[in-house]
Design a protein around this motif. Structure first.
Motif, PDB file in Angstrom:
ATOM      1  N   ALA A   1     -10.431   1.663  -3.772  1.00  0.00           N
ATOM      2  CA  ALA A   1     -10.362   3.013  -4.337  1.00  0.00           C
ATOM      3  C   ALA A   1      -9.499   3.025  -5.588  1.00  0.00           C
ATOM      4  O   ALA A   1      -8.389   2.502  -5.593  1.00  0.00           O
ATOM      5  CB  ALA A   1      -9.791   3.980  -3.301  1.00  0.00           C
ATOM      6  N   GLY A   2     -10.040   3.600  -6.673  1.00  0.00           N
ATOM      7  CA  GLY A   2      -9.293   3.720  -7.912  1.00  0.00           C
ATOM      8  C   GLY A   2      -9.340   2.520  -8.828  1.00  0.00           C
ATOM      9  O   GLY A   2      -8.863   2.570  -9.964  1.00  0.00           O
ATOM     10  N   VAL A   3      -9.933   1.408  -8.373  1.00  0.00           N
ATOM     11  CA  VAL A   3     -10.034   0.194  -9.188  1.00  0.00           C
ATOM     12  C   VAL A   3     -11.280   0.277 -10.070  1.00  0.00           C
ATOM     13  O   VAL A   3     -12.322   0.783  -9.646  1.00  0.00           O
ATOM     14  CB  VAL A   3     -10.085  -1.063  -8.293  1.00  0.00           C
ATOM     15  N   HIS A   4     -11.169  -0.229 -11.286  1.00  0.00           N
ATOM     16  CA  HIS A   4     -12.252  -0.147 -12.274  1.00  0.00           C
ATOM     17  C   HIS A   4     -12.993  -1.490 -12.391  1.00  0.00           C
ATOM     18  O   HIS A   4     -12.573  -2.490 -11.808  1.00  0.00           O
ATOM     19  CB  HIS A   4     -11.686   0.236 -13.640  1.00  0.00           C
ATOM     20  N   ALA A   5     -14.074  -1.495 -13.158  1.00  0.00           N
ATOM     21  CA  ALA A   5     -14.805  -2.750 -13.379  1.00  0.00           C
ATOM     22  C   ALA A   5     -15.387  -2.796 -14.776  1.00  0.00           C
ATOM     23  O   ALA A   5     -15.969  -1.817 -15.253  1.00  0.00           O
ATOM     24  CB  ALA A   5     -15.914  -2.908 -12.344  1.00  0.00           C
TER      25      ALA A   5
ATOM     26  N   TYR B   1     -10.006 -10.869 -11.999  1.00  0.00           N
ATOM     27  CA  TYR B   1      -9.431  -9.531 -12.113  1.00  0.00           C
ATOM     28  C   TYR B   1      -8.365  -9.510 -13.195  1.00  0.00           C
ATOM     29  O   TYR B   1      -7.695 -10.520 -13.445  1.00  0.00           O
ATOM     30  CB  TYR B   1      -8.791  -9.103 -10.790  1.00  0.00           C
ATOM     31  N   GLN B   2      -8.206  -8.356 -13.813  1.00  0.00           N
ATOM     32  CA  GLN B   2      -7.182  -8.206 -14.849  1.00  0.00           C
ATOM     33  C   GLN B   2      -6.390  -6.929 -14.591  1.00  0.00           C
ATOM     34  O   GLN B   2      -6.968  -5.870 -14.339  1.00  0.00           O
ATOM     35  CB  GLN B   2      -7.828  -8.148 -16.230  1.00  0.00           C
ATOM     36  N   TYR B   3      -5.059  -7.065 -14.669  1.00  0.00           N
ATOM     37  CA  TYR B   3      -4.182  -5.920 -14.445  1.00  0.00           C
ATOM     38  C   TYR B   3      -3.453  -5.579 -15.743  1.00  0.00           C
ATOM     39  O   TYR B   3      -2.952  -6.465 -16.433  1.00  0.00           O
ATOM     40  CB  TYR B   3      -3.153  -6.219 -13.350  1.00  0.00           C
ATOM     41  N   HIS B   4      -3.383  -4.272 -16.056  1.00  0.00           N
ATOM     42  CA  HIS B   4      -2.786  -3.800 -17.301  1.00  0.00           C
ATOM     43  C   HIS B   4      -1.472  -3.063 -17.022  1.00  0.00           C
ATOM     44  O   HIS B   4      -1.457  -2.093 -16.254  1.00  0.00           O
ATOM     45  CB  HIS B   4      -3.758  -2.870 -18.037  1.00  0.00           C
ATOM     46  N   ILE B   5      -0.422  -3.529 -17.655  1.00  0.00           N
ATOM     47  CA  ILE B   5       0.901  -2.902 -17.524  1.00  0.00           C
ATOM     48  C   ILE B   5       1.347  -2.435 -18.903  1.00  0.00           C
ATOM     49  O   ILE B   5       1.521  -3.243 -19.822  1.00  0.00           O
ATOM     50  CB  ILE B   5       1.943  -3.896 -16.973  1.00  0.00           C
ATOM     51  N   ALA B   6       1.524  -1.141 -19.080  1.00  0.00           N
ATOM     52  CA  ALA B   6       2.007  -0.604 -20.353  1.00  0.00           C
ATOM     53  C   ALA B   6       3.524  -0.768 -20.421  1.00  0.00           C
ATOM     54  O   ALA B   6       4.235  -0.594 -19.431  1.00  0.00           O
ATOM     55  CB  ALA B   6       1.637   0.867 -20.479  1.00  0.00           C
TER      56      ALA B   6
ATOM     57  N   MET C   1      -5.298  -8.014  -2.414  1.00  0.00           N
ATOM     58  CA  MET C   1      -4.635  -9.286  -2.744  1.00  0.00           C
ATOM     59  C   MET C   1      -4.182  -9.337  -4.200  1.00  0.00           C
ATOM     60  O   MET C   1      -3.034  -9.709  -4.497  1.00  0.00           O
ATOM     61  CB  MET C   1      -5.575 -10.452  -2.440  1.00  0.00           C
ATOM     62  N   ALA C   2      -5.069  -8.973  -5.125  1.00  0.00           N
ATOM     63  CA  ALA C   2      -4.716  -9.038  -6.547  1.00  0.00           C
ATOM     64  C   ALA C   2      -3.543  -8.107  -6.857  1.00  0.00           C
ATOM     65  O   ALA C   2      -2.615  -8.459  -7.594  1.00  0.00           O
ATOM     66  CB  ALA C   2      -5.916  -8.686  -7.416  1.00  0.00           C
ATOM     67  N   ARG C   3      -3.563  -6.919  -6.265  1.00  0.00           N
ATOM     68  CA  ARG C   3      -2.521  -5.930  -6.547  1.00  0.00           C
ATOM     69  C   ARG C   3      -1.185  -6.314  -5.920  1.00  0.00           C
ATOM     70  O   ARG C   3      -0.120  -6.031  -6.486  1.00  0.00           O
ATOM     71  CB  ARG C   3      -2.980  -4.558  -6.059  1.00  0.00           C
ATOM     72  N   ILE C   4      -1.213  -6.968  -4.769  1.00  0.00           N
ATOM     73  CA  ILE C   4       0.043  -7.429  -4.160  1.00  0.00           C
ATOM     74  C   ILE C   4       0.628  -8.583  -4.961  1.00  0.00           C
ATOM     75  O   ILE C   4       1.844  -8.660  -5.163  1.00  0.00           O
ATOM     76  CB  ILE C   4      -0.180  -7.833  -2.686  1.00  0.00           C
ATOM     77  N   ILE C   5      -0.234  -9.468  -5.450  1.00  0.00           N
ATOM     78  CA  ILE C   5       0.241 -10.559  -6.310  1.00  0.00           C
ATOM     79  C   ILE C   5       0.901  -9.983  -7.564  1.00  0.00           C
ATOM     80  O   ILE C   5       2.004 -10.393  -7.957  1.00  0.00           O
ATOM     81  CB  ILE C   5      -0.911 -11.509  -6.685  1.00  0.00           C
ATOM     82  N   VAL C   6       0.244  -9.004  -8.187  1.00  0.00           N
ATOM     83  CA  VAL C   6       0.812  -8.373  -9.392  1.00  0.00           C
ATOM     84  C   VAL C   6       2.146  -7.719  -9.065  1.00  0.00           C
ATOM     85  O   VAL C   6       3.131  -7.875  -9.809  1.00  0.00           O
ATOM     86  CB  VAL C   6      -0.167  -7.334  -9.972  1.00  0.00           C
ATOM     87  N   GLY C   7       2.214  -6.980  -7.961  1.00  0.00           N
ATOM     88  CA  GLY C   7       3.454  -6.330  -7.576  1.00  0.00           C
ATOM     89  C   GLY C   7       4.584  -7.315  -7.353  1.00  0.00           C
ATOM     90  O   GLY C   7       5.748  -7.050  -7.705  1.00  0.00           O
ATOM     91  N   THR C   8       4.263  -8.487  -6.798  1.00  0.00           N
ATOM     92  CA  THR C   8       5.272  -9.522  -6.548  1.00  0.00           C
ATOM     93  C   THR C   8       5.698 -10.191  -7.852  1.00  0.00           C
ATOM     94  O   THR C   8       6.896 -10.482  -8.056  1.00  0.00           O
ATOM     95  CB  THR C   8       4.732 -10.563  -5.554  1.00  0.00           C
TER      96      THR C   8
ATOM     97  N   ALA D   1       0.670  -3.046  -6.310  1.00  0.00           N
ATOM     98  CA  ALA D   1       0.604  -2.368  -7.605  1.00  0.00           C
ATOM     99  C   ALA D   1      -0.448  -1.265  -7.577  1.00  0.00           C
ATOM    100  O   ALA D   1      -1.439  -1.352  -6.845  1.00  0.00           O
ATOM    101  CB  ALA D   1       0.281  -3.376  -8.708  1.00  0.00           C
ATOM    102  N   GLU D   2      -0.241  -0.228  -8.362  1.00  0.00           N
ATOM    103  CA  GLU D   2      -1.169   0.910  -8.390  1.00  0.00           C
ATOM    104  C   GLU D   2      -2.579   0.473  -8.784  1.00  0.00           C
ATOM    105  O   GLU D   2      -2.765  -0.371  -9.657  1.00  0.00           O
ATOM    106  CB  GLU D   2      -0.666   1.969  -9.369  1.00  0.00           C
ATOM    107  N   ALA D   3      -3.560   1.093  -8.141  1.00  0.00           N
ATOM    108  CA  ALA D   3      -4.962   0.716  -8.354  1.00  0.00           C
ATOM    109  C   ALA D   3      -5.424   0.953  -9.786  1.00  0.00           C
ATOM    110  O   ALA D   3      -6.255   0.205 -10.313  1.00  0.00           O
ATOM    111  CB  ALA D   3      -5.857   1.486  -7.384  1.00  0.00           C
TER     112      ALA D   3
END
Length: 248
Positions: free
Chosen positions: A56-60, A113-118, A198-205, A235-237
């Protein structure tokens, strides 16, 4: 029967993920929306197979899906029909015909997957729906150092929220690239598969390492603990995008 492959882009903000839910469930998913249009196009119920079950909330940028059909419509006609009747936050980028045995999920060799942090003094206004804003400086060197402990084949039970998971949690991470400029940090993770969150927990860590809350070398112990409580927050979705699905 024809087997049709779709390349799909979507904004996941208002959806409860990719996967269709039981009929009694009122949650709206990406799969629901596309199947509804395909069913109207065909005049019979169509089942869509997606490569990745984004949350939920994840984009593609590049979700892959396929469906079988008896239609005589040309590929460009299918593409135009879907894009005409789908909501504007879902787009079909490509339509192609593939061999009968092609399966979007089972045939996938890797997911990216790619995560964006401003970053910066002020949180961005126009990117706020698609980036996580970090109020504190992140040490990129420490994040990169910590990420190295996750490369290769490991048991990633630490990085899964599913406590009832009975299947093997072993996965292979092929690469983790962390890039930064003055406005944004992007974390790109490529693996043979991902468990939920999994991807979001890795990013959060990794962000915890960047904040100095854990030493990079501690990542090895966190991974080997197989204990979700040892890892960082999920990390937030909104900052996560399915970038690509790779096939051999």
């Amino acid at each position: 029967m024809r087997n049709i492959k779709l390349v799909i882009e979507y904004d996941g903000t208002r959806y409860d993920g990719w996967q269709k839910q039981p009929k009694h469930d009122n949650r709206i998913t990406i799969q629901d929306k596309i199947e509804d249009v395909l069913t109207k196009m065909e005049g019979e119920e169509i089942s869509l197979i997606g490569a990745a079950r984004t949350e939920a909330g994840v984009h593609a940028y590049g979700q892959i899906a396929n469906f079988t059909t008896k239609t005589n419509m040309k590929l460009y006609e299918i593409k135009h029909y879907l894009n005409r009747f789908l909501p504007r936050d879902i787009a079909i980028l490509e339509v192609s015909e593939v061999p009968e045995r092609f399966h979007s999920s089972f045939n996938a060799a890797a997911f990216e997957y790619q995560y964006h942090i401003a970053i910066g003094e002020v949180a961005p206004v126009f990117e706020r729906k698609y980036t996580y804003y970090s109020f504190h400086d992140l040490d990129i060197v420490k994040m990169r150092e910590a990420s190295k402990y996750l490369l290769g084949q490991h048991d990633f039970k630490t990085f899964s929220d599913n406590k009832r998971m009975k299947k093997s949690t072993e996965r292979t991470i092929m690469s983790i690239d962390i890039y930064n400029d003055i406005k944004e940090i992007t974390i790109t993770i490529k693996a043979d598969d991902f468990w939920p969150n999994m991807a979001r927990i890795i990013v959060g860590t990794l962000m915890e390492a960047g904040l100095g809350n854990i030493e990079p070398a501690k990542m090895k112990d966190i991974l080997e603990s197989k204990d979700r409580e040892q890892a960082g927050p999920t990390a937030e979705a909104k900052g996560l995008f399915l970038l690509d699905v790779h096939y051999n």
